[in-house]
Design a protein around this motif. Structure first.
Motif, PDB file in Angstrom:
ATOM      1  N   THR A  72       0.829  -1.201   0.000  1.00 38.15           N
ATOM      2  CA  THR A  72       0.000   0.000   0.000  1.00 38.15           C
ATOM      3  C   THR A  72       0.864   1.251   0.000  1.00 38.15           C
ATOM      4  OG1 THR A  72      -1.807  -1.126   1.153  1.00 38.15           O
ATOM      5  CG2 THR A  72      -1.753   1.277   1.298  1.00 38.15           C
ATOM      6  N   PHE A  73       1.886   1.280   0.842  1.00 39.91           N
ATOM      7  CA  PHE A  73       2.761   2.453   0.902  1.00 39.91           C
ATOM      8  C   PHE A  73       3.563   2.594  -0.388  1.00 39.91           C
ATOM      9  CE2 PHE A  73       6.547   4.865   2.225  1.00 39.91           C
ATOM     10  CZ  PHE A  73       5.919   5.963   2.778  1.00 39.91           C
ATOM     11  N   GLY A 132      -4.757  13.008  -4.773  1.00 36.10           N
ATOM     12  CA  GLY A 132      -5.714  12.088  -5.385  1.00 36.10           C
ATOM     13  C   GLY A 132      -5.075  10.802  -5.856  1.00 36.10           C
ATOM     14  N   TYR A 133      -3.941  10.921  -6.538  1.00 34.66           N
ATOM     15  CA  TYR A 133      -3.310   9.711  -7.072  1.00 34.66           C
ATOM     16  C   TYR A 133      -2.513   8.963  -6.010  1.00 34.66           C
ATOM     17  CZ  TYR A 133      -5.018  10.636 -11.713  1.00 34.66           C
ATOM     18  OH  TYR A 133      -5.861  10.808 -12.789  1.00 34.66           O
ATOM     19  N   SER A 134      -2.159   9.637  -4.917  1.00 35.69           N
ATOM     20  CA  SER A 134      -1.578   8.907  -3.787  1.00 35.69           C
ATOM     21  C   SER A 134      -2.627   7.996  -3.163  1.00 35.69           C
ATOM     22  CB  SER A 134      -1.041   9.888  -2.740  1.00 35.69           C
ATOM     23  OG  SER A 134       0.075  10.604  -3.225  1.00 35.69           O
ATOM     24  N   ALA A 135      -3.835   8.549  -2.972  1.00 38.28           N
ATOM     25  CA  ALA A 135      -4.928   7.747  -2.421  1.00 38.28           C
ATOM     26  C   ALA A 135      -5.295   6.607  -3.372  1.00 38.28           C
ATOM     27  CB  ALA A 135      -6.148   8.633  -2.162  1.00 38.28           C
ATOM     28  N   GLN A 136      -5.330   6.931  -4.660  1.00 40.25           N
ATOM     29  CA  GLN A 136      -5.650   5.890  -5.641  1.00 40.25           C
ATOM     30  C   GLN A 136      -4.582   4.800  -5.660  1.00 40.25           C
ATOM     31  OE1 GLN A 136      -4.428   6.128  -9.507  1.00 40.25           O
ATOM     32  NE2 GLN A 136      -6.325   5.499 -10.492  1.00 40.25           N
ATOM     33  N   GLY A 137      -3.312   5.205  -5.631  1.00 41.01           N
ATOM     34  CA  GLY A 137      -2.219   4.234  -5.666  1.00 41.01           C
ATOM     35  C   GLY A 137      -2.207   3.318  -4.464  1.00 41.01           C
ATOM     36  N   ALA A 138      -2.527   3.881  -3.296  1.00 42.65           N
ATOM     37  CA  ALA A 138      -2.590   3.056  -2.083  1.00 42.65           C
ATOM     38  C   ALA A 138      -3.610   1.932  -2.247  1.00 42.65           C
ATOM     39  CB  ALA A 138      -2.946   3.929  -0.884  1.00 42.65           C
ATOM     40  N   CYS A 139      -4.794   2.287  -2.727  1.00 40.84           N
ATOM     41  CA  CYS A 139      -5.850   1.281  -2.907  1.00 40.84           C
ATOM     42  C   CYS A 139      -5.548   0.357  -4.085  1.00 40.84           C
ATOM     43  CB  CYS A 139      -7.193   1.978  -3.126  1.00 40.84           C
ATOM     44  SG  CYS A 139      -7.751   2.986  -1.741  1.00 40.84           S
ATOM     45  N   LYS A 140      -5.033   0.921  -5.163  1.00 43.64           N
ATOM     46  CA  LYS A 140      -4.785   0.138  -6.374  1.00 43.64           C
ATOM     47  C   LYS A 140      -3.793  -0.998  -6.114  1.00 43.64           C
ATOM     48  CE  LYS A 140      -3.702   2.529 -10.083  1.00 43.64           C
ATOM     49  NZ  LYS A 140      -4.530   2.471 -11.310  1.00 43.64           N
TER      50      LYS A 140
END
Length: 359
Positions: A72-73, A132-140
């Motif tokens: 996730t990180f 936004g893309y940090s949050a998306q990347g964590a979930c992705k």
């Protein structure tokens, strides 16, 4: 004044996890203010000279909570940083999609932005992009690793080896559904900031202004086209990456993955990511045009976008710059993600296909 030994009541200055008393021998212990010679261990109450700390041999256990936390990180760093870095390209791409008469090409688009907004204008909207893309990347990435393991276990060893590509597709699609819920509000504000000069400086003033104009629900107006863009993109990104990396190790790299150096493995990750990114850009581009159009025009519908841009326009407008942007972006993302995994002691993503189970 007589010295009193209060060692038994003192709090140790060195944290317990930094040393291991089992590594000490009785001949190296200083106790009761006496330099020890070989002595009877039964008289030693509590040593306070410890062995030099050794490098920890602890590793993150695969598929443990710590493993998913690390993934996730790694996703936060890989997506947030790379998307922020290509903000100028994204800015020109969005404006080419919204106003092709003014932003006719990549070079002229940069020229228009430089003339009207100066060099600082190239990074307009970088804050919602980063967050936004940090949050998306964590979930992705975190949920992809989880769902990939979950579907593999569900299928069983034989079917998992036989239908591994379907597992990659299902795992990445499931992860992206969640990731886009995290991304959508930031994406809505970002597009408005980037394509409407004077709307807002960034996220801090753009978000409340957006909500006042269209309500909180307006932040999710583009969720369906965002899913339409991102789910095929992510399915292609992960499944093609896994397949490309497997083929590189099978047909191009003369050494098995577990015998390759870490730098070689990371090079394979970047190359596989770049090639996967080109495919991602082509597959997801029509929906990307829709997202930009809907978030820019209040009350616009998908039909309005099709009527104005045409089917060919949806598929091709801004595509060359998006191929460059997404190819570089995806290659860098896999490079950063796998670099972090290597840093914390985990293997890089992808590789040889799992052996077929013995019947």
């Amino acid at each position: 004044m007589a010295y009193t030994d209060n060692s038994s009541s003192r709090t140790p200055l060195i944290p317990n996890f930094l040393y291991n008393t089992a590594s000490l021998s009785s001949s190296t212990i200083i106790s009761n203010n006496t330099l020890s010679q070989p002595c009877d261990e039964s008289i030693v109450k509590k040593p306070f000279l410890v062995a030099a700390p050794k490098e920890s041999s602890r590793k993150i256990e695969m598929f443990s909570p710590a493993y998913y936390g690390a993934c996730t990180f790694g996703g936060v760093m890989s997506c947030g940083l790379t998307h922020m870095a290509v903000t100028p390209l994204d800015l020109v791409k969005c404006n080419m999609q919204i106003d092709p008469a003014k932003y006719k090409s990549i070079s002229s688009g940069f020229g228009v932005l430089l003339k009207e907004q100066g060099a600082r204008g190239f990074f307009r909207g970088w804050v919602p992009t980063l967050l936004g893309y940090s949050a998306q990347g964590a979930c992705k990435y975190g949920f992809y690793e989880y769902f990939k393991k979950y579907y593999t276990d569900l299928a069983g060893p034989e079917n998992a080896a036989k239908y591994k590509t379907l597992i990659f597709l299902a795992g990445s699609a499931s992860a992206e559904v969640i990731a886009d819920v995290a991304l959508c509000p930031f994406e809505a504000v970002k597009v408005r900031v980037q394509t409407q000069p004077g709307f807002a400086r960034g996220l801090s003033d753009g978000l409340p202004k957006f909500v006042r104009a269209e309500g909180a629900a307006g932040l999710y107006k583009g969720i369906v086209p965002l899913w339409g863009r991102q789910i095929p993109y992510t399915m292609m990104k992960f499944a093609s990456f896994e397949t490309i990396v497997e083929q590189l190790y099978k047909n191009v790299i003369p050494t098995p993955k577990d015998q390759c150096s870490k730098s070689t493995q990371l090079g394979v990750s970047f190359a596989g990511g770049y090639l996967a990114g080109i495919l991602c850009a082509i597959v997801s581009h029509p929906a990307d045009n829709l997202v930009s159009f809907l978030n820019n025009a209040k009350g616009a519908t998908v039909g309005d976008a099709v009527n104005k841009l045409g089917v060919m326009g949806l598929c091709t407008r801004g595509l060359p710059i998006r191929i460059v942007m997404i190819g570089t972006l995806t290659g860098a993302q896999w490079g950063i993600y796998d670099s972090f995994k290597v840093f914390v002691g985990l293997p890089t993503t992808g590789g040889a296909a799992p052996p077929a189970p013995v019947k």
